[in-house]
Design an enzyme around this catalytic site. Structure first.
Site, PDB file in Angstrom:
ATOM      1  N   ASP A 249       0.797  -1.222   0.000  1.00 27.33           N
ATOM      2  CA  ASP A 249       0.000   0.000   0.000  1.00 27.33           C
ATOM      3  C   ASP A 249       0.832   1.276   0.000  1.00 27.33           C
ATOM      4  O   ASP A 249       0.341   2.338  -0.385  1.00 27.33           O
ATOM      5  CB  ASP A 249      -0.918   0.030   1.225  1.00 27.33           C
ATOM      6  CG  ASP A 249      -1.972  -1.067   1.166  1.00 27.33           C
ATOM      7  OD1 ASP A 249      -2.340  -1.473   0.043  1.00 27.33           O
ATOM      8  OD2 ASP A 249      -2.429  -1.515   2.237  1.00 27.33           O
TER       9      ASP A 249
ATOM     10  N   ASP B 148      -0.053   5.627   1.903  1.00 29.76           N
ATOM     11  CA  ASP B 148      -1.178   5.092   2.673  1.00 29.76           C
ATOM     12  C   ASP B 148      -1.039   5.542   4.122  1.00 29.76           C
ATOM     13  O   ASP B 148      -1.105   6.722   4.414  1.00 29.76           O
ATOM     14  CB  ASP B 148      -1.230   3.573   2.533  1.00 29.76           C
ATOM     15  CG  ASP B 148      -2.550   2.996   3.036  1.00 29.76           C
ATOM     16  OD1 ASP B 148      -3.589   3.635   2.832  1.00 29.76           O
ATOM     17  OD2 ASP B 148      -2.538   1.914   3.637  1.00 29.76           O
TER      18      ASP B 148
ATOM     19  N   ASP C  17       0.615   1.182  10.342  1.00 27.47           N
ATOM     20  CA  ASP C  17      -0.545   0.285  10.329  1.00 27.47           C
ATOM     21  C   ASP C  17      -0.196  -0.986  11.084  1.00 27.47           C
ATOM     22  O   ASP C  17       0.865  -1.578  10.845  1.00 27.47           O
ATOM     23  CB  ASP C  17      -0.942  -0.086   8.898  1.00 27.47           C
ATOM     24  CG  ASP C  17      -1.711   1.021   8.195  1.00 27.47           C
ATOM     25  OD1 ASP C  17      -1.787   2.142   8.744  1.00 27.47           O
ATOM     26  OD2 ASP C  17      -2.234   0.768   7.092  1.00 27.47           O
TER      27      ASP C  17
ATOM     28  N   ARG D 262      -7.108   9.906  12.094  1.00 29.21           N
ATOM     29  CA  ARG D 262      -6.565   8.601  12.483  1.00 29.21           C
ATOM     30  C   ARG D 262      -5.287   8.743  13.319  1.00 29.21           C
ATOM     31  O   ARG D 262      -4.214   8.344  12.896  1.00 29.21           O
ATOM     32  CB  ARG D 262      -6.296   7.710  11.268  1.00 29.21           C
ATOM     33  CG  ARG D 262      -7.551   7.318  10.528  1.00 29.21           C
ATOM     34  CD  ARG D 262      -7.279   6.241   9.493  1.00 29.21           C
ATOM     35  NE  ARG D 262      -8.503   5.824   8.825  1.00 29.21           N
ATOM     36  CZ  ARG D 262      -8.586   4.814   7.959  1.00 29.21           C
ATOM     37  NH1 ARG D 262      -7.485   4.127   7.650  1.00 29.21           N
ATOM     38  NH2 ARG D 262      -9.730   4.493   7.410  1.00 29.21           N
TER      39      ARG D 262
END
Length: 434
Positions: free
Chosen positions: A239, A263, A267, A319
């Site tokens: 990603d 991205d 993560d 986020r």
């Protein structure tokens, strides 16, 4: 390139204060080699990890009370941002004060592994291995990397403490696939991983990433990449995350400067747990941190992540983090910028926000710290989200929910929060150090 350095005043402290506090957190030597998982992100493996079996994980903490008392210091002085000097210690930041007070830290680099806190406190990285010096910034052949390159270092089967001979820019052709028991330690030099692929931590354990500038990461893949001395294989498209944590445990991401990737910046998905993300400086990005694969992936209920002492700076949108299913301790971070929201979630995560400083944007419609993505209206009211001792500035507000009882947050508690009034000093050296 990474965000420009900010500076703050450099204040000397009396010798008496320097001698008062010194805490050395210990890390257990937790060994679980996961070689059977070191391979490709292929359909067989994905099918195995997409079954909605009842989640269990030996590294998830059932009783975090044993580690909740590990941080109990006072702020004594201000420090010069990102200065690796003797007097850049005693800030009240327990990670930094653990190793930066040592004038001979360069001779005792591996002591860093004893300084982690939170759910990732047992990540020892390459503490028990030899040093590996990266001398070559190249990445010409992801299948047969040259000795002396970062890729050659991280794929080795043995524990390694990886350092750099000089400052360098590393542009990776394909994902940098880490093997277990590795530390990347860029203290003392200026190392950028940028303009290509970035770091993948997949089905491994005991990883420390410290002191890197990671930015402008791009999607790569559909290529052969080596993941160990004995294995290489086909990688599908990645990603473009700065750091991707996939099915891994005992991970510590500390003192990195991260920005502007295709991205996410960090993560952590697919049953990853025992993670600490600390002292990082996040800037210029949309979707900053994702914790949890999807609402339907219930294996992420084992996830326990500590987000501590980070600076969420200019140019961020949302986020910080975005959570699913698991248990998340957000403690003593400095939020100076967001455009949509700071902390979000879905699928009933437990979020314990303590001692943070939240500065809301000027936009009157973006004052709320929290955002919930719910399957039906009102379903979020039983989710355990609390704000305790947070400092709300410029109209910021946190919408709490669920049970107020401390027991409800036991598995989302990983260290003792300091007063939000101390956040400015605690986070003053966030980001890559020089």
């Amino acid at each position: 390139m990474a965000a420009a350095l900010r500076s703050s005043c450099f204040c000397f402290v009396p010798l008496l204060i320097v001698l008062i506090l010194f805490i050395n957190t210990s890390a257990d030597n937790s060994i679980e080699e996961a070689k059977q998982f070191q391979g490709l992100r292929n359909s067989t493996m994905m099918n195995r990890f997409s079954r909605n079996d009842e989640p269990t994980h030996e590294h998830a903490v059932d009783d975090p009370a044993a580690i909740s008392s590990m941080v109990n210091m006072s702020i004594r002085n201000s420090t010069e941002r990102r200065k690796l000097g003797y007097f850049s210690c005693m800030t009240g930041n327990p990670i930094d004060d653990c190793w930066r007070c040592d004038r001979k830290w360069q001779r005792n680099r591996r002591r860093l592994a004893d300084c982690s806190i939170g759910f990732g406190r047992n990540a020892i990285g390459g503490r028990d291995g030899r040093f590996y010096v990266v001398t070559d910034a190249g990445d010409d052949d992801p299948v047969n990397p040259r000795p002396g390159t970062l890729r050659h270092a991280v794929i080795q089967d043995e524990p390694l403490w990886i350092v750099f001979k000089r400052s360098m820019l590393i542009t990776l052709k394909q994902e940098l696939i880490m093997n277990s028991f590795k530390t990347i330690d860029a203290r003392g030099v200026n190392v950028h991983i940028a303009y290509g692929a970035c770091i993948t931590i997949q089905f491994v354990t005991n990883i420390i990433i410290h002191g890197l500038h990671i930015h402008d990461c791009k999607p790569t893949g559909n290529a052969m990449v080596r993941s160990s001395p004995s294995h290489y294989g086909w990688r599908t498209m990645a990603d473009g995350d700065a750091i991707s944590i996939f099915g891994s445990s005992h991970i510590w991401v500390d003192h990195n400067s991260l920005s502007n990737c295709a991205d996410g910046l960090v993560d952590a998905i697919m049953g990853s747990t025992a993670i600490t993300i600390s002292n990082n400086y996040f800037t210029h990005h949309n979707e900053v941190i994702l914790l949890g694969h999807s609402d339907s992936y219930v294996r992420d209920k084992v996830m326990q992540v500590t987000i501590a002492f980070n600076h969420f700076g200019e140019g961020l949108i949302q986020r910080m983090p975005r959570c699913r299913h698991g248990y998340f301790h957000v403690v003593n971070n400095d939020y100076t910028h967001w455009e949509m929201y700071a902390i979000g979630g879905s699928a009933d995560p437990t979020i314990n926000s303590q001692g943070n400083r939240y500065l809301a944007p000027v936009n009157p419609f973006a004052k709320e710290v929290t955002k919930r993505v719910e399957p039906w209206e009102g379903s979020w009211r039983h989710w355990n989200w609390r704000s305790e001792g947070d400092l709300m500035l410029n109209g910021a507000y946190f919408t709490a929910s669920g049970r107020a009882a401390p027991a409800s947050y036991a598995r989302a508690s990983s260290l003792a929060a300091k007063s939000s009034s101390m956040v400015g000093t605690i986070t003053s050296s966030a980001g890559a150090l020089y």
